[in-house]
Scaffold this motif. Structure first.
Motif, PDB file in Angstrom:
ATOM      1  N   CYS A  84      55.149  35.950  62.415  1.00 46.17           N
ATOM      2  CA  CYS A  84      55.879  35.400  63.563  1.00 46.17           C
ATOM      3  C   CYS A  84      57.383  35.377  63.272  1.00 46.17           C
ATOM      4  O   CYS A  84      57.829  35.810  62.207  1.00 46.17           O
ATOM      5  N   GLU A  85      58.164  34.858  64.239  1.00 45.58           N
ATOM      6  CA  GLU A  85      59.624  34.846  64.100  1.00 45.58           C
ATOM      7  C   GLU A  85      60.105  33.786  63.106  1.00 45.58           C
ATOM      8  O   GLU A  85      60.995  34.036  62.295  1.00 45.58           O
ATOM      9  N   PHE A  98      55.338  39.149  65.673  1.00 46.20           N
ATOM     10  CA  PHE A  98      54.931  38.444  66.887  1.00 46.20           C
ATOM     11  C   PHE A  98      56.097  37.569  67.345  1.00 46.20           C
ATOM     12  O   PHE A  98      56.651  36.809  66.545  1.00 46.20           O
ATOM     13  N   ASN A  99      56.435  37.670  68.618  1.00 46.36           N
ATOM     14  CA  ASN A  99      57.624  36.996  69.147  1.00 46.36           C
ATOM     15  C   ASN A  99      57.301  35.544  69.510  1.00 46.36           C
ATOM     16  O   ASN A  99      57.244  35.176  70.686  1.00 46.36           O
ATOM     17  N   THR A 149      50.195  32.810  73.144  1.00 49.56           N
ATOM     18  CA  THR A 149      51.242  33.719  73.638  1.00 49.56           C
ATOM     19  C   THR A 149      50.569  34.931  74.286  1.00 49.56           C
ATOM     20  O   THR A 149      49.351  35.089  74.195  1.00 49.56           O
ATOM     21  N   PRO A 150      51.343  35.836  74.897  1.00 49.93           N
ATOM     22  CA  PRO A 150      50.745  37.064  75.431  1.00 49.93           C
ATOM     23  C   PRO A 150      50.062  37.927  74.363  1.00 49.93           C
ATOM     24  O   PRO A 150      49.228  38.774  74.698  1.00 49.93           O
ATOM     25  N   MET A 166      45.375  37.258  67.047  1.00 52.72           N
ATOM     26  CA  MET A 166      46.466  37.912  67.767  1.00 52.72           C
ATOM     27  C   MET A 166      46.403  39.422  67.545  1.00 52.72           C
ATOM     28  O   MET A 166      45.810  39.890  66.572  1.00 52.72           O
ATOM     29  N   ALA A 167      47.055  40.148  68.458  1.00 52.22           N
ATOM     30  CA  ALA A 167      47.135  41.602  68.307  1.00 52.22           C
ATOM     31  C   ALA A 167      48.373  42.109  69.042  1.00 52.22           C
ATOM     32  O   ALA A 167      48.661  41.687  70.164  1.00 52.22           O
ATOM     33  N   LYS A 168      49.083  43.009  68.369  1.00 48.02           N
ATOM     34  CA  LYS A 168      50.261  43.639  68.970  1.00 48.02           C
ATOM     35  C   LYS A 168      50.483  44.973  68.266  1.00 48.02           C
ATOM     36  O   LYS A 168      50.664  45.003  67.043  1.00 48.02           O
ATOM     37  N   ASP A 169      50.441  46.054  69.026  1.00 50.30           N
ATOM     38  CA  ASP A 169      50.587  47.392  68.450  1.00 50.30           C
ATOM     39  C   ASP A 169      49.550  47.594  67.341  1.00 50.30           C
ATOM     40  O   ASP A 169      48.365  47.418  67.591  1.00 50.30           O
ATOM     41  N   ASN A 170      49.996  47.900  66.133  1.00 52.14           N
ATOM     42  CA  ASN A 170      49.055  48.116  65.026  1.00 52.14           C
ATOM     43  C   ASN A 170      48.865  46.862  64.167  1.00 52.14           C
ATOM     44  O   ASN A 170      48.275  46.936  63.082  1.00 52.14           O
TER      45      ASN A 170
END
Length: 195
Positions: A84-85, A98-99, A149-150, A166-170
């Motif tokens: 995360c940020e 993750f934003n 989050t989204p 969570m999942a984002k891109d790879n």
């Protein structure tokens, strides 16, 4: 298939290795950049304190390497939080995959912190965790949480709703410990390996 487990000062690498061996995989525990970059999949485990761990990752250059990886990467527990940020634990700037920020649980109604033990996760959107896992009990140990989050694919409720996966891109991540979550946790690891 080559599976690399990132070697640093994390505390749960052996249980992750055992979980993979139960699936017939002999992973490599390594901090060698070349091996990690060439691996088919990478697992970023984590047990510990955010600021100390981030400092160690920076000393190794992992804070730069991990966000640049192109193959599927799985962060576990603190691993997810460090993706995360920012984390309220030790006022820590993290890797920014993750934003969102990581927050500390505020005890309410006699509920204790850390959140420790078995709790139910619920899949909220189709993703890697959803295959065979719509609702299941997983094993958690954490005092800090990632809000929904989204990028959240599964949630859990303890004091409030938070991101269980969570999942984002790879990049993929779980707040719970799949390697300690019996048959259903093994399925999560299998889902990741089969991506």
């Amino acid at each position: 298939m080559e599976i690399a487990i990132i070697k640093y000062n994390a505390g749960n690498t052996q249980s992750v290795i055992y979980a993979l061996e139960r699936l017939g995989i002999n992973p490599l525990l390594t901090n060698d950049f070349e091996i990690i970059q060439k691996a088919d999949k990478v697992i970023f485990p984590g047990v510990g304190e955010a600021s100390t761990t981030m400092k160690h990752l920076k000393e190794l250059g992992m804070d730069v390497l991990i966000p640049r990886l192109k193959q599927p990467v799985l962060g576990i527990c603190l691993g997810m939080q460090l993706m995360c940020e920012y984390s309220e634990e030790g006022n820590t700037t993290c890797m920014g995959i993750f934003n969102t920020d990581v927050k500390k649980f505020q005890p309410q109604n006699g509920e204790k912190v850390p959140h420790m033990g078995w709790n139910n996760i619920t899949t909220i959107r189709e993703s890697w965790t959803a295959d065979n896992i719509i609702s299941a009990d997983m094993y958690f140990v954490h005092s800090y949480y990632v809000p929904v989050t989204p990028d959240s694919v599964a949630t859990c409720n303890y004091i409030e709703n938070f991101s269980a996966a969570m999942a984002k891109d790879n990049f993929y991540a779980t707040q719970f410990h799949p390697e300690k979550s019996a048959k259903q946790g093994q399925q999560i690891i299998k889902n990741f390996i089969e991506l």
